[in-house]
Scaffold this motif. Structure first.
Motif, PDB file in Angstrom:
ATOM      1  N   TYR A 292      10.691 -18.426 -24.354  1.00 50.14           N
ATOM      2  CA  TYR A 292      10.118 -18.390 -23.011  1.00 50.14           C
ATOM      3  C   TYR A 292      11.153 -17.864 -22.015  1.00 50.14           C
ATOM      4  N   CYS A 293      12.377 -18.401 -22.080  1.00 45.85           N
ATOM      5  CA  CYS A 293      13.425 -17.997 -21.138  1.00 45.85           C
ATOM      6  C   CYS A 293      13.838 -16.542 -21.340  1.00 45.85           C
ATOM      7  N   ALA A 294      13.815 -16.085 -22.584  1.00 54.13           N
ATOM      8  CA  ALA A 294      14.145 -14.690 -22.866  1.00 54.13           C
ATOM      9  C   ALA A 294      13.114 -13.771 -22.232  1.00 54.13           C
ATOM     10  N   ALA A 295      11.878 -14.245 -22.124  1.00 52.75           N
ATOM     11  CA  ALA A 295      10.819 -13.457 -21.502  1.00 52.75           C
ATOM     12  C   ALA A 295      10.892 -13.522 -19.980  1.00 52.75           C
ATOM     13  N   VAL A 296      11.239 -14.717 -19.449  1.00 47.44           N
ATOM     14  CA  VAL A 296      11.309 -14.896 -18.004  1.00 47.44           C
ATOM     15  C   VAL A 296      12.514 -14.177 -17.408  1.00 47.44           C
ATOM     16  N   GLN A 297      13.653 -14.209 -18.134  1.00 50.65           N
ATOM     17  CA  GLN A 297      14.874 -13.519 -17.710  1.00 50.65           C
ATOM     18  C   GLN A 297      15.369 -13.989 -16.341  1.00 50.65           C
ATOM     19  N   SER A 298      15.315 -15.305 -16.110  1.00 48.91           N
ATOM     20  CA  SER A 298      15.782 -15.834 -14.830  1.00 48.91           C
ATOM     21  C   SER A 298      16.145 -17.305 -14.987  1.00 48.91           C
ATOM     22  N   GLN A 299      17.281 -17.684 -14.392  1.00 49.67           N
ATOM     23  CA  GLN A 299      17.719 -19.079 -14.496  1.00 49.67           C
ATOM     24  C   GLN A 299      16.887 -19.965 -13.579  1.00 49.67           C
ATOM     25  N   GLY A 300      16.530 -21.148 -14.066  1.00 47.26           N
ATOM     26  CA  GLY A 300      15.784 -22.089 -13.251  1.00 47.26           C
ATOM     27  C   GLY A 300      14.917 -23.014 -14.082  1.00 47.26           C
ATOM     28  N   LYS A 301      14.086 -23.804 -13.399  1.00 45.38           N
ATOM     29  CA  LYS A 301      13.195 -24.760 -14.047  1.00 45.38           C
ATOM     30  C   LYS A 301      11.758 -24.251 -13.950  1.00 45.38           C
ATOM     31  N   TYR A 302      11.008 -24.374 -15.063  1.00 49.75           N
ATOM     32  CA  TYR A 302       9.651 -23.859 -15.111  1.00 49.75           C
ATOM     33  C   TYR A 302       8.710 -24.886 -15.731  1.00 49.75           C
ATOM     34  N   ALA A 303       7.516 -24.977 -15.159  1.00 47.86           N
ATOM     35  CA  ALA A 303       6.514 -25.924 -15.655  1.00 47.86           C
ATOM     36  C   ALA A 303       6.058 -25.530 -17.061  1.00 47.86           C
ATOM     37  N   VAL A 304       5.719 -26.536 -17.873  1.00 53.95           N
ATOM     38  CA  VAL A 304       5.290 -26.292 -19.253  1.00 53.95           C
ATOM     39  C   VAL A 304       3.780 -26.139 -19.348  1.00 53.95           C
ATOM     40  N   GLY A 305       3.032 -27.025 -18.701  1.00 57.50           N
ATOM     41  CA  GLY A 305       1.580 -26.970 -18.846  1.00 57.50           C
ATOM     42  C   GLY A 305       0.854 -27.734 -17.763  1.00 57.50           C
ATOM     43  N   TYR A 306      -0.469 -27.970 -17.963  1.00 52.98           N
ATOM     44  CA  TYR A 306      -1.318 -28.589 -16.937  1.00 52.98           C
ATOM     45  C   TYR A 306      -1.887 -29.933 -17.348  1.00 52.98           C
ATOM     46  N   ASN A 307      -1.613 -30.383 -18.575  1.00 57.00           N
ATOM     47  CA  ASN A 307      -2.144 -31.654 -19.046  1.00 57.00           C
ATOM     48  C   ASN A 307      -1.429 -32.808 -18.335  1.00 57.00           C
ATOM     49  N   ALA A 308      -2.165 -33.569 -17.551  1.00 62.00           N
ATOM     50  CA  ALA A 308      -1.574 -34.631 -16.733  1.00 62.00           C
ATOM     51  C   ALA A 308      -0.865 -35.696 -17.554  1.00 62.00           C
ATOM     52  N   ASP A 309      -1.299 -35.875 -18.807  1.00 62.23           N
ATOM     53  CA  ASP A 309      -0.723 -36.926 -19.644  1.00 62.23           C
ATOM     54  C   ASP A 309       0.460 -36.441 -20.465  1.00 62.23           C
ATOM     55  N   THR A 310       0.611 -35.134 -20.641  1.00 56.55           N
ATOM     56  CA  THR A 310       1.675 -34.631 -21.527  1.00 56.55           C
ATOM     57  C   THR A 310       2.480 -33.508 -20.875  1.00 56.55           C
ATOM     58  N   THR A 311       1.994 -32.285 -21.000  1.00 61.54           N
ATOM     59  CA  THR A 311       2.791 -31.119 -20.588  1.00 61.54           C
ATOM     60  C   THR A 311       3.075 -31.062 -19.095  1.00 61.54           C
ATOM     61  N   CYS A 312       2.278 -31.714 -18.281  1.00 54.03           N
ATOM     62  CA  CYS A 312       2.506 -31.705 -16.835  1.00 54.03           C
ATOM     63  C   CYS A 312       3.728 -32.545 -16.462  1.00 54.03           C
ATOM     64  N   ARG A 313       4.199 -33.324 -17.423  1.00 57.09           N
ATOM     65  CA  ARG A 313       5.395 -34.139 -17.201  1.00 57.09           C
ATOM     66  C   ARG A 313       6.653 -33.434 -17.707  1.00 57.09           C
ATOM     67  N   GLN A 314       6.477 -32.224 -18.213  1.00 63.19           N
ATOM     68  CA  GLN A 314       7.599 -31.511 -18.816  1.00 63.19           C
ATOM     69  C   GLN A 314       7.963 -30.250 -18.031  1.00 63.19           C
ATOM     70  N   TYR A 315       9.184 -29.783 -18.274  1.00 63.90           N
ATOM     71  CA  TYR A 315       9.615 -28.507 -17.701  1.00 63.90           C
ATOM     72  C   TYR A 315      10.652 -27.879 -18.622  1.00 63.90           C
ATOM     73  N   ILE A 316      10.816 -26.581 -18.506  1.00 58.31           N
ATOM     74  CA  ILE A 316      11.809 -25.834 -19.283  1.00 58.31           C
ATOM     75  C   ILE A 316      12.916 -25.385 -18.353  1.00 58.31           C
ATOM     76  N   TYR A 317      14.149 -25.649 -18.753  1.00 58.65           N
ATOM     77  CA  TYR A 317      15.295 -25.179 -17.969  1.00 58.65           C
ATOM     78  C   TYR A 317      15.909 -23.974 -18.677  1.00 58.65           C
ATOM     79  N   CYS A 318      15.961 -22.852 -17.978  1.00 60.46           N
ATOM     80  CA  CYS A 318      16.500 -21.608 -18.524  1.00 60.46           C
ATOM     81  C   CYS A 318      17.889 -21.340 -17.953  1.00 60.46           C
ATOM     82  N   THR A 319      18.802 -20.928 -18.806  1.00 64.35           N
ATOM     83  CA  THR A 319      20.151 -20.587 -18.364  1.00 64.35           C
ATOM     84  C   THR A 319      20.714 -19.479 -19.242  1.00 64.35           C
ATOM     85  N   LEU A 320      21.631 -18.719 -18.681  1.00 62.99           N
ATOM     86  CA  LEU A 320      22.247 -17.611 -19.403  1.00 62.99           C
ATOM     87  C   LEU A 320      23.563 -18.082 -19.997  1.00 62.99           C
TER      88      LEU A 320
END
Length: 343
Positions: free
Chosen positions: A184-212
């Motif tokens: 995902y981060c290789a595709a985004v090509q930018s450092q930062g935090k990104y939401a994982v999904g929209y499920n209120a019980d699961t993925t909405c509680r998660q995020y991906i941190y991208c760094t170089l």
């Protein structure tokens, strides 16, 4: 008197330690770090092979200039110069302290606005810390992160934070999958935090941190502590459900216990090593706590402890201390260790 020996008067011998100390200070003063303006010629090392025009205590925005091939950028008593890489001074090129643990082995700057814990070792641990907005990581700063407006410059080179944009062949970009954080981060090509999904019980509680890291994009998936949700606008874990979350999304049949600090066993399962580990960065609460991890019948277990009185847990010395550790600074926005969010 032996002709092969030189004898100094007693008065000069007494002054020798002071002279050696002064010499040591002069030598140390010739060693600069990235982005620090040298007032001799108003230049700074932008990277180990680039220099940049600057003003003292001001973050430079001038276009960097490359040193000739085989030369490195060195800041010293003669100013900032490009010197041969194989010369004695060339081995002391600037911008070489990134990803290096500080003198207390507490942390290492991994980017201009990111750092990692060292846990009392000379090795950078599997940890991701971010500075507060506008702050930069400096290996010599007791608060880890500081403001360029206060003369605190980033230890790491901004050259490592930038990416080269590529020409797109399509007007519509495909949305990268969050299934693999690094992909995902290789595709985004930018450092930062990104939401994982929209499920209120699961993925909405998660995020991906991208760094170089070392020229390659690396990503890690994190889960907000407790019952918090990740807000893609503020880039923070919040108590109120964001509008992007959906309660109608299907809940998976099986769930995995999130490795949070409130669950020492799951926390230690993520650490995979016996020892003492920090709990958080809040000076009034979690900064006073630590977790001891150990193997119990082949499974990882953990016990949480609180330092006595007004003491704080120091992750480098691994003991309770009276002084506030640098990891408890308000300049720190977020900190994780082995994928566990330290509150």
């Amino acid at each position: 008197m032996s002709p092969n020996r030189i004898y100094l008067p007693l008065s000069q011998l007494l002054q020798l330690p002071q002279l050696l100390l002064l010499l040591g200070c002069l030598v140390a003063s010739t060693r600069g770090t990235c982005n620090v303006c040298n007032t001799v010629n108003n230049l700074t090392c932008y990277s180990s092979t680039q220099m940049q025009a600057c003003q003292p205590d001001v973050l430079s925005t001038a276009t960097p200039t490359d040193c000739p091939s085989g030369y490195v950028c060195v800041s010293g008593s003669s100013g900032v110069l490009c010197e041969p890489q194989d010369s004695a001074s060339g081995s002391q090129a600037d911008c070489q302290e990134c990803n290096t643990c500080d003198s207390t082995q507490t942390f290492a700057c991994t980017g201009t606005q990111s750092f990692a814990l060292c846990l009392g070792t000379p090795t950078v641990q599997d940890s991701v810390g971010t500075c507060a907005s506008g702050y930069v990581c400096n290996i010599n700063d007791t608060q880890i992160c500081g403001l360029p407006a206060d003369g605190v410059m980033a230890t790491c080179s901004y050259a490592d934070d930038t990416t080269t944009s590529t020409t797109t062949t399509s007007t519509t970009a495909a949305t990268p999958s969050t299934g693999s954080a690094s992909t995902y981060c290789a595709a985004v090509q930018s450092q930062g935090k990104y939401a994982v999904g929209y499920n209120a019980d699961t993925t909405c509680r998660q995020y991906i941190y991208c760094t170089l890291v070392g020229g390659s994009w690396v990503g890690q998936t994190y889960t907000c502590p407790g019952a918090m949700y990740f807000n893609s606008s503020s880039k923070m874990c919040v108590t109120s459900m964001p509008s992007t979350c959906s309660t109608s999304a299907p809940t998976p049949a099986t769930t995995t216990v999130a490795p949070t600090t409130s669950n020492p066993a799951a926390y230690c399962q993520a650490m995979q090593s016996e020892g003492y580990y920090p709990v958080g960065t809040d000076a009034s609460t979690t900064c006073r706590q630590y977790i001891y991890c150990f193997l119990n019948g082949g499974s990882w277990s953990g016990n949480m402890y609180t330092c006595a009185g007004n003491l704080y847990y120091n992750s480098a010395s691994k003991i309770c201390v009276s002084s506030l550790p640098s990891t408890c600074s308000t300049t720190v926005a977020s900190l994780t260790l082995n994928g566990v969010v330290l509150d």
